[in-house]
Design an enzyme around this catalytic site. Structure first.
Site, PDB file in Angstrom:
ATOM      1  N   GLU A 173       0.873  -1.373  -0.009  1.00 20.56           N
ATOM      2  CA  GLU A 173      -0.018  -0.063  -0.006  1.00 20.56           C
ATOM      3  C   GLU A 173       0.805   1.139   0.183  1.00 20.56           C
ATOM      4  OE1 GLU A 173      -2.899  -0.288   3.190  1.00 20.56           O
ATOM      5  OE2 GLU A 173      -4.004  -1.801   2.010  1.00 20.56           O
ATOM      6  N   GLU A 292      -5.549  -8.431  -0.257  1.00 14.24           N
ATOM      7  CA  GLU A 292      -6.295  -8.194   0.899  1.00 14.24           C
ATOM      8  C   GLU A 292      -7.805  -8.028   0.479  1.00 14.24           C
ATOM      9  OE1 GLU A 292      -4.622  -5.348   3.701  1.00 14.24           O
ATOM     10  OE2 GLU A 292      -2.730  -5.674   2.844  1.00 14.24           O
TER      11      GLU A 292
HETATM   12  O1  AHR Z   1      -5.135  -6.054   6.999  1.00 11.41           O
HETATM   13  C1  AHR Z   1      -5.151  -4.809   7.719  1.00 11.41           C
HETATM   14  C2  AHR Z   1      -4.621  -3.819   7.119  1.00 11.41           C
HETATM   15  O2  AHR Z   1      -5.153  -3.000   6.142  1.00 11.41           O
HETATM   16  C3  AHR Z   1      -2.960  -4.179   6.541  1.00 11.41           C
HETATM   17  O3  AHR Z   1      -2.134  -3.914   7.238  1.00 11.41           O
HETATM   18  C4  AHR Z   1      -2.868  -2.796   5.546  1.00 11.41           C
HETATM   19  O4  AHR Z   1      -2.121  -3.246   4.254  1.00 11.41           O
HETATM   20  C5  AHR Z   1      -4.154  -2.514   5.066  1.00 11.41           C
HETATM   21  O5  AHR Z   1      -4.595  -1.304   5.208  1.00 11.41           O
END
Ligand code: AHR
Length: 507
Positions: A173, A292
């Site tokens: 990110e 994610e």
């Molecule tokens: O999964 C939780 C968080 O969400 C992670 O650390 C990050 O990559 C995202 O913003």
């Protein structure tokens, strides 16, 4: 009653089921590692300190890959802190989650755990506070056989054989203002390309993931992907997508249709990647790592990291308790991922244990299944063979967020070797059942192997350590063979899996 008609033709194939889309994510965050997969004092812990009850549930969940060690955590992590004699490892401040990282668990522990869980690792490198040199060092430590300083260090630490980690994330990110070491798209794209080139000098066959936007709502979405890929198109294989869903303003109909957002997000990034490729006259296609995704009640406390003087070790963070409605949404998101299996070739539900997770633990106590465990486990186990291009028509429904959409969403897989067709369906309408006709394009139903449903009732119910399990899939007795294939009824707001043994398939 709404209706839907699905045409499933084993000749209309999207792609082989990319088994890597049933991945998960272990970050040094809250109680995911410490008190999650690793709790040396737990009665079920093995000699490595890994909880046996959690390992059993991970295997039952059917996870195929696990991304590690973050997430936001990785952007200020020094991987060297987590290897070597435990008593010599430094405790460090984790700037992402305002916690104290003891480093009792690191790369070698993770790789031992991966072996026991029977999953493949996905390794993220720190491109926040660090760069190409440290990424290449980590690669040498992990994957070089022997004879170099870092490979021999790994061997001295007890791992004689290289780990052979294939899939690597180049940062996390990097567009986010919350990220330690946030960069502009061009800066990051250049760093990712340079790091990728260096890593490929060691092994040209690695698979490398560039960071896409942190989510579809980022102000730089679109231009970020374009600019990163303009710099790194020839050097990376995949681009990442992240998305978390929750009901907004109690709008359950739109929440149940969250897969619409995922569909649009994947289609948009695919189009942007292909446009960069077209301008370069490239024959390569960039694939998508949806590394994610999940339901996450980001507005709920304590989703935010603690602050102030206190730097706790493994504080409970992001410990969402999921409802039956959340499980239906997770089932729908998996349908979206499967539908895009020609482009989404890796995905990770975030995360695995305690932190927005399908598995929960109590310190010293039991491990248990959240509602969202069930659609994931069933899909991971039974989505085999190839994904079919399902033709759908039928009733529509109108949502505030996505406008007019199909009432019933569905995807199907076809496993030639077992002659098995599996259909995953979601009725996204809150108050109306749906009658579904499955047309098998001339093939015949040999046997209805299984038809199970999650949802339809008790949408707000949540599981606890003591049970009951509100999302345990229950038999759907409405299913019956018909002239065309099968018919079944879907309860309102429900996820269903239908497994058929099929004969007389036209080759
Ligand atoms: O999964 C939780 C968080 O969400 C992670 O650390 C990050 O990559 C995202 O913003």
């Amino acid at each position: 009653m709404n209706t839907a008609r699905l045409l499933l033709d084993p000749r209309r194939r999207v792609a082989p089921v990319p088994r890597r889309i049933f991945g998960s994510f272990v970050e040094h965050l809250g109680r995911c590692v410490y008190g999650g997969i690793y709790e040396p004092d737990h009665p079920s812990a093995d000699a490595d300190g890994f909880r046996g009850d959690v390992l059993a549930l991970v295997r039952e969940l059917g996870v195929t890959t696990v991304r590690y060690p973050g997430g936001n955590f990785v952007s200020s992590y020094r991987w060297e802190d987590g290897v070597g004699p435990v008593e010599k490892r430094p405790a460090r401040l984790d700037l992402a989650w305002h916690s104290l990282e003891t480093n009792a668990f690191g790369l070698d522990e993770f790789m031992r755990w991966v072996g026991k869980a029977d999953v493949d690792p996905i390794m993220a490198v720190n491109l926040g506070t660090r760069g190409t040199a440290e990424a290449v060092d980590l690669l040498e430590y992990a994957n070089h056989r022997a004879g170099s300083h870092l490979a021999d260090q790994r061997r001295d630490n007890g791992a004689a054989d290289p780990y052979g980690i294939r899939l690597w994330c180049l940062g996390n990110e990097m567009d986010g203002p919350w990220q330690v070491g946030q960069r502009s798209a061009t800066e990051y794209g250049r760093l990712a390309a340079q790091t990728a080139k260096a890593m490929r000098r060691f092994d040209p066959d690695l698979e490398l993931v560039a960071c896409g936007s942190s989510h579809l709502g980022m102000p730089t979405f679109g231009s970020w992907e374009r600019d990163v890929l303009t710099e790194a198109y020839d050097d990376v294989d995949l681009i990442s997508l992240h998305a978390y869903y929750q009901p907004v303003d109690d709008d359950l109909p739109s929440f149940l249709a969250s897969a619409e957002d995922m569909d649009r997000y994947i289609d948009a990034v695919t189009a942007i990647a292909d446009s960069v490729g077209a301008i370069r006259r490239s024959t390569r296609k960039i694939m998508i790592a949806f590394d994610e995704w999940n339901v996450w009640y980001q507005s709920a406390a304590p989703s935010t990291p603690p602050s102030g003087e206190d730097w706790p070790v493994a504080p409970p963070l992001l410990e969402d308790h999921y409802s039956v409605a959340d499980a239906v949404v997770v089932g729908g998101l998996l349908i979206s991922l499967l539908r895009h299996s020609d482009r989404v070739t890796a995905a990770c539900q975030a995360q695995l244990v305690n932190v927005i997770a399908p598995i929960m633990t109590e310190p010293g106590g039991p491990a248990w299944r959240q509602t969202i465990f069930h659609p994931f486990a069933r899909t991971a186990r039974h989505a085999r063979g190839v994904v079919l291009d399902v033709l759908r028509d039928g009733s529509t429904t109108t949502t505030d967020r996505y406008g007019v959409i199909d009432a019933v969403d569905a995807v199907s897989t076809w496993d030639d070797s077992a002659a098995e067709m599996t259909v995953f369906l979601v009725n996204r309408v809150v108050d109306t059942p749906a009658e579904v006709t499955v047309d098998l394009a001339g093939a015949q139903v040999g046997e209805i192997v299984e038809c199970v449903t999650v949802g339809g009732v008790d949408l707000d119910a949540k599981n606890t350590a003591d049970g009951p399990d509100h999302a345990e899939p229950r038999p759907n007795d409405t299913v019956q063979a018909s002239d065309l294939g099968v018919r079944l009824t879907l309860a309102p707001a429900s996820w269903t899996m239908l497994r058929l043994r099929v004969t007389d398939v036209t080759p």
